[in-house]
Design an enzyme around this catalytic site. Structure first.
Site, short mmCIF file in Angstrom:
data_model
loop_
_atom_site.label_atom_id
_atom_site.label_comp_id
_atom_site.label_asym_id
_atom_site.label_seq_id
_atom_site.Cartn_x
_atom_site.Cartn_y
_atom_site.Cartn_z
N SER A 88 -25.31 -1.64 49.20
CA SER A 88 -26.44 -1.30 48.43
C SER A 88 -26.99 -1.49 50.22
O SER A 88 -26.50 -2.45 50.54
CB SER A 88 -26.59 -3.29 48.45
OG SER A 88 -28.45 -3.50 47.73
N TYR A 95 -25.75 -11.99 47.15
CA TYR A 95 -25.20 -10.86 46.76
C TYR A 95 -25.17 -9.79 48.49
O TYR A 95 -24.45 -8.71 48.47
CB TYR A 95 -26.46 -9.98 46.45
CG TYR A 95 -26.72 -9.19 45.54
CD1 TYR A 95 -25.85 -7.69 44.41
CD2 TYR A 95 -27.39 -7.85 46.51
CE1 TYR A 95 -25.68 -8.00 44.32
CE2 TYR A 95 -27.48 -6.73 46.57
CZ TYR A 95 -27.00 -6.39 44.45
OH TYR A 95 -26.65 -5.14 44.64
#
Length: 577
Positions: free
Chosen positions: A449, A462
Site C-alpha cells: 500500500s 495497517y
C-alpha cells in the site's frame, strides 16, 4: 560430429536429411527441429529427459550436420524448410499427427509450417523455444503493440542479423575462429552450457543463407499467418537475442496459445533441459489426453488488447472475490491467463472464476483463509496437481483497520497482521519453492500500500503491516533473483474498492458515520479498481520492484525518498474525517 544411428529422408527438391530416431514408435512422436548454427546434437540432453515417455525424432536441417546442402541460396527459403519438416513427419509418423519442438531458426521454419493450412493436420502441437514466426515478428516491429522501447531492445539484440547479411565478413569470422569465440561467450549468458556444442565449420557457413534469403522479404512484406495448431512458446529469462514480447505477441495469431518463461539463456536447453522437458511433457500429455482447454471464442480474441503476454499462464490470485483482486482477475483473463480465484468468501471467489471463464476458459475457484498456513499449502498442492506450477501468484488478500493505534483492540491488530502480513508470507512460502522447482521464470506479486511509506495517525497498524509486506517483497526479490523468480510489490493508493466498509475502526467516534466519511473520500478520489488492475497488469511486463498506482502513491513515494521530514510532519496532522 555425432555418430548416432540415422536414416535419410529425401525432400521434394532432392536434398537428403539425416534423421535420428529414439524410443518406441508406439509412444507419441516428438519431432525436434534445431536452429542456427546448430545441428541435431543440440537436443541430446533434452532427448535424454524425454525419452522414457516419447518416441523422439531429431533431424539435421538442410545444410547442417549430416544432411546435404543445396547449391543455390534459394534452397534455404523458409518455404523449402517447412516442406522439409513435412517430409520428415510423413516419413516417421505417416498415420498419426506429431508434436513439434523447435528452437531458434528451427522455430522460425516450424512456425511457417504450422501456419500453412495444407500442413496443419500433420501436427498435434508445437512448442517454440526462442524463435518467432518471421511474419509475426514483422507485424510486431511495424505496429509496436508492446511499446517502442521493446522494439528498440529487440533491434539491438538483432544487430547480428545485419552482420550476417554482409558479404564475406561473416564467413571470415567463422573461418578465423573469432566468430566461434564470440558464440561460446554468448552461449554462457544466463547460465548456458560451458562446453561448446558440436558444430562444424560447414554448419556455420551454410546457415548464413537463412538470413540472407529470408529476412529482407519477410520483414519488408509480412503477411497474416494463423494456425489452429495448439502452440506454447517458451522464453528464457536471459535470452541474448530475443525479447519475450516478440514471442508472446504470437497469441494474436493462434487459437490455442500458451506462453511461459523459464530461467536461463538462449542455449540453456543444453545445460538445463529440465524446465523445457517439464513444459513439453505437460503440454503433450494434455493434448494426447483430449482434455485440452476449450478454445477462446475468436471474436473475443480479436477484442483483446494484448497478444498474449499472459496467454495460457496460470495466475493464482488471493482476495479475488472483490475489489482489486477481482478486477485484476478479469484483466489477466482478458490477457489470456487461466485464473485461480482465491478468497475466504467462497461464493464470491466462485463468481469471479465463473466470469473469468467466460473470457478465458480454465478458471477455477478455491475458498481459502490465507492466515491458515496449512490451508495455503493445500491450495498450492491442489494448483500443482490441477495446473502445474503457476506462472503468477498475486498475494492480494487484505483487510483494513483504522483509528488511533493505542485505542485499537488487540484482536483487531492481531487480525490485520495475520491477514495482511502472514497471508503474504504463507503465499510466498507455499508457492515459491514450487515455482523454483519448475525452472523459474515465474512472478510473485504482493499487494502492499502507499501507506507502507506514508505514515498516518489514522492507519498505524495497517501501515505497519503494509510496510512489512514492502520490505519482505524487496528482500525476497533479491533472494529469488538467482532462481529466476521476480517479486513485485504493488502500492495502490486511494482506490475505491469498498475496503473501508469492511474495515475495523477504533477511537473515531460513531463508527457508521466515520466509515461514511472515509468512503466519501475514496469515492471523491474516483480511482476505480478496474483502472488499478489495468495499471498493475501492464506494469508486470517489465518485472518492476515496485508499482505505485495512483498519483498520490507516486508523489508519496517520491517524498519518502526526497523529503521524509515532510511526511513526518504530515503524519502529525489530524485526518480529515
Amino acid at each position: 560430429m555425432s555418430t548416432r544411428p540415422h536414416r535419410y529422408v529425401s525432400t521434394s527438391d532432392g536434398q537428403h536429411l539425416a534423421v535420428h530416431t529414439h524410443g518406441s514408435p508406439d509412444r507419441p512422436t516428438l519431432v525436434l527441429v534445431h536452429g542456427y548454427p546448430d545441428n541435431s546434437t543440440v537436443w541430446d540432453a533434452l532427448i535424454d529427459a524425454l525419452l522414457p515417455d516419447f518416441h523422439v525424432v531429431a533431424y539435421d536441417v538442410r545444410g547442417a550436420g549430416r544432411s546435404t546442402a543445396p547449391d543455390d541460396r534459394s534452397g534455404y527459403l523458409v518455404d523449402r524448410l517447412a516442406d522439409d519438416l513435412r517430409a520428415v513427419v510423413d516419413a516417421v509418423s505417416p498415420d498419426r499427427p506429431v508434436h513439434l519442438v523447435a528452437h531458434d531458426w528451427g522455430s522460425i521454419q516450424t512456425w511457417h509450417a504450422v501456419t500453412e493450412p495444407e500442413h496443419a493436420h500433420r501436427f498435434a502441437s508445437f512448442t517454440s523455444i526462442s524463435g518467432p514466426d518471421l511474419d509475426h515478428a514483422g507485424h510486431w516491429l511495424r505496429k509496436a503493440p508492446d511499446g517502442v522501447r521493446n522494439v528498440l531492445r529487440q533491434m539491438v539484440r538483432s544487430g547480428y542479423i545485419g552482420f550476417f547479411s554482409l558479404p564475406g565478413l561473416p564467413e571470415a569470422a567463422w573461418l578465423s575462429g573469432i566468430g566461434g569465440l564470440a558464440l561460446a561467450g554468448l552461449e554462457r549468458v544466463g547460465g548456458g552450457p560451458r562446453v561448446p556444442a558440436r558444430r562444424s565449420t560447414r554448419d556455420h557457413l551454410n546457415g548464413l543463407a537463412l538470413y540472407r534469403v529470408n529476412m529482407p522479404r519477410r520483414f519488408a512484406r509480412p503477411v497474416e499467418r494463423r494456425t489452429t495448431v495448439p502452440v506454447q512458446a517458451l522464453a528464457p529469462t536471459h535470452d541474448a537475442f530475443m525479447v519475450e514480447q516478440v514471442q508472446s505477441n504470437a497469441g494474436r495469431w493462434v487459437e490455442d496459445f500458451r506462453f511461459h518463461r523459464f530461467q536461463g539463456g538462449h542455449w540453456s536447453l543444453r545445460s538445463n533441459p529440465a524446465p523445457v522437458a517439464r513444459r513439453v511433457r505437460a503440454f503433450v500429455e494434455e493434448i494426447e489426453s483430449g482434455t485440452s482447454r476449450p478454445k477462446t471464442d475468436p471474436a473475443l480474441r480479436r477484442t483483446r488488447r494484448h497478444g498474449g503476454a499472459f496467454a495460457g499462464q496460470v495466475a493464482v490470485i488471493t482476495g479475488a472475490g472483490s475489489g482489486i483482486g477481482r478486477c485484476l482477475s478479469f484483466e489477466l483473463a482478458e490477457r489470456g491467463a487461466r485464473i485461480v480465484a482465491v478468497d475466504i468468501d467462497g461464493p464470491s471467489a466462485e463468481r469471479t472464476a465463473e466470469l473469468c471463464a467466460m473470457i478465458t476458459p480454465g478458471a477455477a475457484a478455491r475458498r481459502v483463509d490465507v492466515t491458515d498456513a496449512d490451508a495455503v499449502r493445500g491450495l498450492a498442492a491442489w494448483v500443482d496437481d490441477e495446473y502445474g506450477a503457476p506462472d503468477l501468484v498475486v498475494n492480494n488478500a487484505g483487510i483494513g483497520v483504522a483509528g488511533p493505534f493505542l485505542e485499537a483492540a488487540t484482536e483487531d491488530i492481531e487480525r490485520v497482521v495475520d491477514v495482511n502480513l502472514w497471508g503474504v508470507i504463507n503465499g510466498c512460502r507455499a508457492f515459491a519453492p514450487m515455482m523454483i522447482e519448475a525452472g523459474g521464470g515465474g512472478r510473485i506479486v504482493n499487494t502492499a500500500s502507499a501507506a507502507s511509506y506514508l505514515p498516518s495517525r489514522l492507519y498505524g497498524a495497517y501501515s505497519a503491516t503494509k510496510a512489512a509486506v514492502l520490505a519482505l517483497s524487496r528482500s525476497l526479490r533479491g533472494e529469488l533473483a538467482g532462481r529466476g523468480i521476480t517479486v513485485t510489490a504493488v502500492c495502490p493508493g486511494l482506490i475505491d474498492t469498498g475496503i473501508i466498509s469492511n474495515a475495523r475502526l477504533s477511537g473515531m467516534g460513531e463508527i457508521g458515520r466515520a466509515k461514511e466519511r472515509l468512503n466519501r473520500l475514496y469515492r471523491l478520489r474516483g480511482y476505480t479498481p478496474e483502472k488499478a488492475a489495468a495499471r498493475i497488469a501492464g506494469a508486470l511486463d517489465s518485472d518492476p520492484e515496485l508499482v505505485p498506482v495512483t498519483a498520490e502513491a507516486h508523489v508519496g513515494l517520491a517524498l519518502s525518498r526526497l523529503s521524509p521530514a515532510a511526511l513526518r510532519a504530515y503524519a502529525r496532522l489530524a485526518p480529515p474525517v
